[in-house]
Write a protein that holds these residues in place. Structure first.
Motif, mmCIF file in Angstrom:
data_model
loop_
_atom_site.group_PDB
_atom_site.id
_atom_site.type_symbol
_atom_site.label_atom_id
_atom_site.label_comp_id
_atom_site.label_asym_id
_atom_site.label_seq_id
_atom_site.Cartn_x
_atom_site.Cartn_y
_atom_site.Cartn_z
ATOM 1 N N TYR A 1 0.833 -1.211 0.000
ATOM 2 C CA TYR A 1 0.000 0.000 0.000
ATOM 3 C C TYR A 1 0.865 1.258 0.000
ATOM 4 O O TYR A 1 0.553 2.242 -0.693
ATOM 5 N N ILE B 1 -7.067 2.823 -0.626
ATOM 6 C CA ILE B 1 -5.754 2.971 -1.257
ATOM 7 C C ILE B 1 -5.914 3.281 -2.747
ATOM 8 O O ILE B 1 -5.177 4.104 -3.308
ATOM 9 N N VAL C 1 -4.608 -1.458 -6.608
ATOM 10 C CA VAL C 1 -3.549 -1.901 -5.701
ATOM 11 C C VAL C 1 -2.692 -2.950 -6.404
ATOM 12 O O VAL C 1 -3.196 -3.911 -6.991
#
Length: 492
Positions: A417, A465, A473
């Motif tokens: 992340y 994220i 991601v």
């Protein structure tokens, strides 16, 4: 009072009591007298009994049903989702089991610390066996026929599974191993910082680093702990560090790491205090905040230039005489034993090893009596170095002593992340390096606060994220960053 309002009022008290229990844990690891371990275990068990009773109160189910028709916005809906999820998990755990886990993990923490100090694995294994038995029982209760390890993992990283994490790790491992081999075989090798660095000077510099990252000392404090951690939320989030007189980076970067955690908690929208939204959304996201602070920001060429000047003044000179060599030394790759002291290239390999071992422990494929041998054999295979003593091996981490099975993989997810966020942050804050050269990391903290911190648990981890980074991601941003950074340092 509406069902929604009644549930929120009840939840507020539960959250406050949970915060008190967390404060007892902070006290135990920092300033509690050693002789108070048994008393603290009873206190923690009593608090857990009260919390478990509240979290499984039948009225929660009734309020949840009634509150569905009273939802006004996405915040209301998300709070009901989180409370309902916790209620369903907690009602599957017997009160006896919750209380006993609190008692045994409190006791085991002290047993682990003493065993670690005495290099005595055997002294810790009975306590670990007891905790493992309780965690297996908890996992079976929560899993309700599903995978036991996934049930434990879901407590820290909701929605993740061991299979999905293993897939990510399998994708990361070849590039990490290749980069490590290239770096360790390079002709150019950074100088190691050497000398003796007084504890008080280190701690003074650690405070300066925390301040550089905008840590709010009016809502926090710094103490010493065997294993650095942060604790608390809302208006009180504390950090800890440790001091090794031969290695000031240990103290300084542990401090910055924990500041990353605390800044997250202190940056959550104040309206979410004492609600289900008033905390980090997952341990992976939490770890992304500490890792991006410690690594992408604080180990950058820009920030280390400022740190080099501060350390040179504080310690009346160093064995490294310029900022470029200092930057390389800060990022030096060595096959060390300790996860928390590991360089960026090898850190995730430490996590992958622990992930595999704890999955085997929970599944019963690995017995605690065989754990040290399994650890040492795996470490030798993965790192090419034989473990010399238990404190550098199976006793180095406190996590299993306090029952945190399923926690370790969130560290590597946090790195993934952080890689995504770092790419987006540098694109959004083009003058960041200039600020870091002045010892001012607050532009980075402000970007993270706007895009991550303030949301608390409102947005699930992966969507959060992706929203912050503007991309799906992926481990690629992290791996690209590592390859670019260390190829330049080592002249690859």
């Amino acid at each position: 009072m509406s069902d929604f309002d009644a549930l929120m009022e009840f939840q507020r008290t539960t959250e406050a009591l949970s915060s008190v229990a967390e404060r007892l844990g902070w006290d135990q690891e920092t300033v509690m007298p050693r002789g108070a371990a048994e008393q603290r275990a009873e206190e923690m068990a009593a608090m857990e009994a009260i919390l478990h009773e509240r979290r499984t109160d039948e009225r929660i189910g009734e309020w949840l049903d009634g509150a569905e028709s009273e939802i006004e916005d996405e915040e209301d809906a998300r709070m009901l989702e989180l409370i309902g999820r916790d209620y369903r998990r907690q009602t599957r755990i017997p009160a006896r089991l919750a209380t006993e886990l609190a008692r045994q993990t409190s006791l085991a923490q002290g047993i682990w610390a003493e065993a670690r100090a005495n290099e005595d694995v055997g002294a810790f294994l009975p306590a670990l066996s007891e905790i493992l038995m309780l965690k297996r029982e908890e996992a079976a209760a929560i899993a309700d026929g599903g995978d036991a390890y996934d049930a434990l993992l879901d407590d820290y990283e909701p929605g993740a599974t061991a299979a999905s994490i293993a897939t990510i790790f399998d994708e990361m491992r070849p590039r990490l191993v290749q980069l490590r081999d290239d770096v360790l075989g390079a002709d150019r090798q950074p100088v190691q910082l050497a000398g003796q660095f007084p504890s008080e000077t280190q701690l003074r510099l650690a405070r300066q680093c925390a301040t550089a990252f905008g840590y709010d000392w009016s809502r926090g404090r710094m103490d010493l702990a065997v294993h650095p951690f942060s604790s608390g939320r809302w208006q009180d989030s504390r950090i800890t560090t440790r001091v090794v007189t031969s290695d000031p980076f240990n103290c300084l970067y542990s401090t910055i790491h924990e500041v990353g955690h605390s800044n997250y908690e202190l940056g959550i929208d104040s309206d979410y205090a004492f609600t289900a939204l008033g905390r980090g959304v997952s341990l992976g996201v939490h770890e992304s905040q500490s890792r991006i602070a410690e690594n992408q920001i604080a180990r950058s060429r820009a920030f280390t230039e400022w740190l080099f000047a501060r350390m040179s003044d504080a310690f009346d000179g160093l064995n490294i005489d310029n900022a470029d060599d200092f930057y390389a030394s800060v990022n030096r790759v060595t096959p060390g034993y300790i996860r928390t002291e590991s360089d960026e290239v090898q850190y995730n390999l430490h996590i992958m090893m622990r992930f595999d071992l704890e999955r085997d422990l929970i599944a019963g494929r690995l017995l605690t009596a065989d754990l040290e041998e399994a650890w040492n054999a795996r470490f030798l295979k993965d790192f090419g170095v034989a473990v010399d003593k238990p404190s550098n091996g199976v006793l180095q981490d406190v996590h299993w002593a306090i029952g945190l099975f399923g926690y370790f993989p969130t560290y590597a997810l946090g790195n993934v992340y952080a890689g995504c966020l770092n790419r987006a942050m540098h694109a959004a804050v083009p003058d960041l390096d200039a600020a870091l050269q002045r010892g001012d990391a607050t532009p980075a903290v402000e970007w993270l606060r706007e895009n991550v911190h303030r949301h608390g648990a409102l947005i699930p981890a992966v969507p959060l994220i992706e929203q912050a980074s503007g991309a799906p991601v992926s481990a690629d941003p992290l791996l690209d960053y590592l390859e670019d950074k260390f190829s330049a340092i080592y002249g690859l």
